[in-house]
Design a protein around this motif. Structure first.
Motif, PDB file in Angstrom:
ATOM      1  N   ILE A 196       9.673 -21.010   2.553  1.00  0.00           N
ATOM      2  CA  ILE A 196       8.210 -20.875   2.543  1.00  0.00           C
ATOM      3  C   ILE A 196       7.741 -20.105   3.764  1.00  0.00           C
ATOM      4  CG2 ILE A 196       6.047 -22.180   2.766  1.00  0.00           C
ATOM      5  CD1 ILE A 196       7.367 -24.323   0.960  1.00  0.00           C
ATOM      6  N   ALA A 197       8.271 -20.465   4.928  1.00  0.00           N
ATOM      7  CA  ALA A 197       7.890 -19.761   6.161  1.00  0.00           C
ATOM      8  C   ALA A 197       8.273 -18.287   6.088  1.00  0.00           C
ATOM      9  CB  ALA A 197       8.559 -20.427   7.367  1.00  0.00           C
ATOM     10  N   PHE A 198       9.458 -18.015   5.580  1.00  0.00           N
ATOM     11  CA  PHE A 198       9.924 -16.628   5.453  1.00  0.00           C
ATOM     12  C   PHE A 198       9.011 -15.826   4.532  1.00  0.00           C
ATOM     13  CE2 PHE A 198      12.546 -13.379   3.346  1.00  0.00           C
ATOM     14  CZ  PHE A 198      12.920 -12.632   4.458  1.00  0.00           C
ATOM     15  N   VAL A 199       8.691 -16.398   3.384  1.00  0.00           N
ATOM     16  CA  VAL A 199       7.815 -15.700   2.435  1.00  0.00           C
ATOM     17  C   VAL A 199       6.460 -15.422   3.075  1.00  0.00           C
ATOM     18  CG1 VAL A 199       6.537 -15.977   0.261  1.00  0.00           C
ATOM     19  CG2 VAL A 199       8.977 -16.492   0.348  1.00  0.00           C
ATOM     20  N   LEU A 200       5.923 -16.424   3.768  1.00  0.00           N
ATOM     21  CA  LEU A 200       4.624 -16.208   4.413  1.00  0.00           C
ATOM     22  C   LEU A 200       4.708 -15.154   5.508  1.00  0.00           C
ATOM     23  CD1 LEU A 200       2.993 -19.741   4.628  1.00  0.00           C
ATOM     24  CD2 LEU A 200       2.265 -17.798   3.251  1.00  0.00           C
ATOM     25  N   LEU A 201       5.802 -15.140   6.251  1.00  0.00           N
ATOM     26  CA  LEU A 201       5.954 -14.156   7.329  1.00  0.00           C
ATOM     27  C   LEU A 201       6.164 -12.734   6.802  1.00  0.00           C
ATOM     28  CD1 LEU A 201       8.149 -16.130   9.880  1.00  0.00           C
ATOM     29  CD2 LEU A 201       5.793 -15.357  10.188  1.00  0.00           C
ATOM     30  N   PRO A 206       1.697 -10.575   6.007  1.00  0.00           N
ATOM     31  CA  PRO A 206       1.394  -9.351   6.772  1.00  0.00           C
ATOM     32  C   PRO A 206       1.553  -8.075   5.940  1.00  0.00           C
ATOM     33  CG  PRO A 206       2.884 -10.762   8.019  1.00  0.00           C
ATOM     34  CD  PRO A 206       2.783 -11.333   6.648  1.00  0.00           C
ATOM     35  N   GLY A 207       2.538  -8.072   5.060  1.00  0.00           N
ATOM     36  CA  GLY A 207       2.754  -6.884   4.232  1.00  0.00           C
ATOM     37  C   GLY A 207       1.590  -6.618   3.296  1.00  0.00           C
ATOM     38  N   THR A 208       1.143  -7.649   2.609  1.00  0.00           N
ATOM     39  CA  THR A 208       0.010  -7.443   1.697  1.00  0.00           C
ATOM     40  C   THR A 208      -1.282  -7.198   2.469  1.00  0.00           C
ATOM     41  OG1 THR A 208      -0.267  -9.834   1.469  1.00  0.00           O
ATOM     42  CG2 THR A 208       0.989  -8.711  -0.248  1.00  0.00           C
ATOM     43  N   GLU A 225     -11.077   1.281  11.704  1.00  0.00           N
ATOM     44  CA  GLU A 225     -11.983   0.567  12.593  1.00  0.00           C
ATOM     45  C   GLU A 225     -12.574  -0.629  11.847  1.00  0.00           C
ATOM     46  OE1 GLU A 225     -12.877   4.043  11.946  1.00  0.00           O
ATOM     47  OE2 GLU A 225     -11.348   4.534  13.411  1.00  0.00           O
ATOM     48  N   GLY A 226     -13.074  -1.542  12.604  1.00  0.00           N
ATOM     49  CA  GLY A 226     -13.771  -2.668  12.000  1.00  0.00           C
ATOM     50  C   GLY A 226     -12.892  -3.892  11.850  1.00  0.00           C
ATOM     51  N   SER A 227     -13.502  -4.896  11.297  1.00  0.00           N
ATOM     52  CA  SER A 227     -12.828  -6.175  11.126  1.00  0.00           C
ATOM     53  C   SER A 227     -11.978  -6.170   9.844  1.00  0.00           C
ATOM     54  CB  SER A 227     -13.863  -7.294  11.035  1.00  0.00           C
ATOM     55  OG  SER A 227     -13.227  -8.510  10.739  1.00  0.00           O
ATOM     56  N   HIS A 228     -10.825  -6.761   9.948  1.00  0.00           N
ATOM     57  CA  HIS A 228      -9.921  -6.860   8.798  1.00  0.00           C
ATOM     58  C   HIS A 228      -9.675  -8.318   8.433  1.00  0.00           C
ATOM     59  CE1 HIS A 228      -9.247  -2.610   9.163  1.00  0.00           C
ATOM     60  NE2 HIS A 228      -8.824  -2.758  10.409  1.00  0.00           N
ATOM     61  N   LEU A 229     -10.601  -9.171   8.822  1.00  0.00           N
ATOM     62  CA  LEU A 229     -10.441 -10.606   8.598  1.00  0.00           C
ATOM     63  C   LEU A 229     -10.217 -10.907   7.118  1.00  0.00           C
ATOM     64  CD1 LEU A 229     -10.558 -13.562   9.583  1.00  0.00           C
ATOM     65  CD2 LEU A 229     -13.005 -13.484   9.101  1.00  0.00           C
ATOM     66  N   PHE A 230     -11.045 -10.371   6.253  1.00  0.00           N
ATOM     67  CA  PHE A 230     -10.935 -10.689   4.832  1.00  0.00           C
ATOM     68  C   PHE A 230      -9.682 -10.079   4.198  1.00  0.00           C
ATOM     69  CE2 PHE A 230     -15.527 -11.260   5.609  1.00  0.00           C
ATOM     70  CZ  PHE A 230     -15.595 -12.597   5.268  1.00  0.00           C
ATOM     71  N   HIS A 231      -9.253  -8.937   4.702  1.00  0.00           N
ATOM     72  CA  HIS A 231      -8.008  -8.349   4.202  1.00  0.00           C
ATOM     73  C   HIS A 231      -6.808  -9.207   4.617  1.00  0.00           C
ATOM     74  CE1 HIS A 231     -10.822  -4.903   4.478  1.00  0.00           C
ATOM     75  NE2 HIS A 231     -10.343  -4.666   3.265  1.00  0.00           N
ATOM     76  N   ASN A 232      -6.841  -9.683   5.851  1.00  0.00           N
ATOM     77  CA  ASN A 232      -5.770 -10.562   6.333  1.00  0.00           C
ATOM     78  C   ASN A 232      -5.773 -11.886   5.565  1.00  0.00           C
ATOM     79  OD1 ASN A 232      -4.849  -8.719   8.239  1.00  0.00           O
ATOM     80  ND2 ASN A 232      -6.236  -9.482   9.813  1.00  0.00           N
ATOM     81  N   LEU A 233      -6.959 -12.412   5.345  1.00  0.00           N
ATOM     82  CA  LEU A 233      -7.076 -13.650   4.582  1.00  0.00           C
ATOM     83  C   LEU A 233      -6.564 -13.450   3.152  1.00  0.00           C
ATOM     84  CD1 LEU A 233      -8.023 -16.577   4.517  1.00  0.00           C
ATOM     85  CD2 LEU A 233     -10.292 -15.753   3.896  1.00  0.00           C
ATOM     86  N   ALA A 234      -6.882 -12.318   2.560  1.00  0.00           N
ATOM     87  CA  ALA A 234      -6.396 -12.012   1.210  1.00  0.00           C
ATOM     88  C   ALA A 234      -4.868 -11.920   1.202  1.00  0.00           C
ATOM     89  CB  ALA A 234      -7.009 -10.717   0.706  1.00  0.00           C
ATOM     90  N   GLY A 235      -4.271 -11.365   2.241  1.00  0.00           N
ATOM     91  CA  GLY A 235      -2.813 -11.300   2.343  1.00  0.00           C
ATOM     92  C   GLY A 235      -2.192 -12.679   2.403  1.00  0.00           C
ATOM     93  N   VAL A 236      -2.795 -13.571   3.163  1.00  0.00           N
ATOM     94  CA  VAL A 236      -2.302 -14.957   3.251  1.00  0.00           C
ATOM     95  C   VAL A 236      -2.450 -15.639   1.894  1.00  0.00           C
ATOM     96  CG1 VAL A 236      -2.704 -17.215   4.305  1.00  0.00           C
ATOM     97  CG2 VAL A 236      -2.707 -15.165   5.730  1.00  0.00           C
ATOM     98  N   LEU A 237      -3.579 -15.421   1.230  1.00  0.00           N
ATOM     99  CA  LEU A 237      -3.798 -16.035  -0.085  1.00  0.00           C
ATOM    100  C   LEU A 237      -2.789 -15.533  -1.117  1.00  0.00           C
ATOM    101  CD1 LEU A 237      -7.693 -16.133  -0.263  1.00  0.00           C
ATOM    102  CD2 LEU A 237      -6.109 -18.027   0.144  1.00  0.00           C
TER     103      LEU A 237
END
Length: 168
Positions: free
Chosen positions: A22-27, A31-33, A45-57
């Motif tokens: 699970i940890a490996f898949v998340l790592l 970040p890749g997605t 430029e700008g915030s990528h919070l939602f893109h990062n959150l979408a990658g985690v999801l």
């Protein structure tokens, strides 16, 4: 749900492998997605919070899919059993006050629920080598077994049925 014996060593080994997976898949996936989403749908430029959150999801969705797909696989047997047991014990603990009050009134369903709760907790403590409260738990089991015997009930956990919780 019925209590059953499981191999403690196998459970721990498989739990560690699954957790590492699970940890490996998340790592790898998150970040890749996230990077893919940023490159496709954003500017540098700008915030990528939602893109990062979408990658985690996406990573969580993949893990959830894989865990559900392989839930019945023999490798997952002990881990899924312990996970289900913990969920069942949590359901009981949410209604514990009402159950304990009913046990004091010699309600047979409450006594069977409490019996499952005590023996299930004992099994989890043994699986996780949790010796700090074992003495207290074993004393509670002994007292409850005496109460069951006085009420003419078996100390077997086979009488437990999750539907009994609806009463409380």
């Amino acid at each position: 749900m019925q209590l059953r014996e499981i191999n403690k060593i196998r459970y721990r080994k498989h739990y560690k492998i699954i957790f590492a997976g699970i940890a490996f898949v998340l790592l790898i996936i998150a970040p890749g997605t996230s990077a893919l989403f940023i490159s496709l749908f954003s500017n540098p430029e700008g915030s990528h919070l939602f893109h990062n959150l979408a990658g985690v999801l996406v990573g969580v969705a993949i893990i959830t899919f894989l865990l559900n797909k392989f839930r019945q696989h023999p490798f997952m047997l002990e881990v899924i059993y312990v996970w289900d047991l913990k969920q069942q014990l949590n359901k009981i603990r949410r209604k514990q006050r009402n159950i304990e009050a009913a046990v004091e009134n010699n309600d047979k369903d409450a006594m069977n629920i409490m019996n499952f709760n005590l023996h299930g907790s004992n099994q989890l403590y043994e699986q996780d080598d949790h010796p700090l409260t074992m003495e207290d738990l074993l004393r509670k089991i002994q007292l409850h077994d005496e109460r069951l015997q006085a009420a003419g009930l078996s100390s077997s956990t086979d009488a437990y049925n999750p539907a009994l919780l609806e009463k409380f």
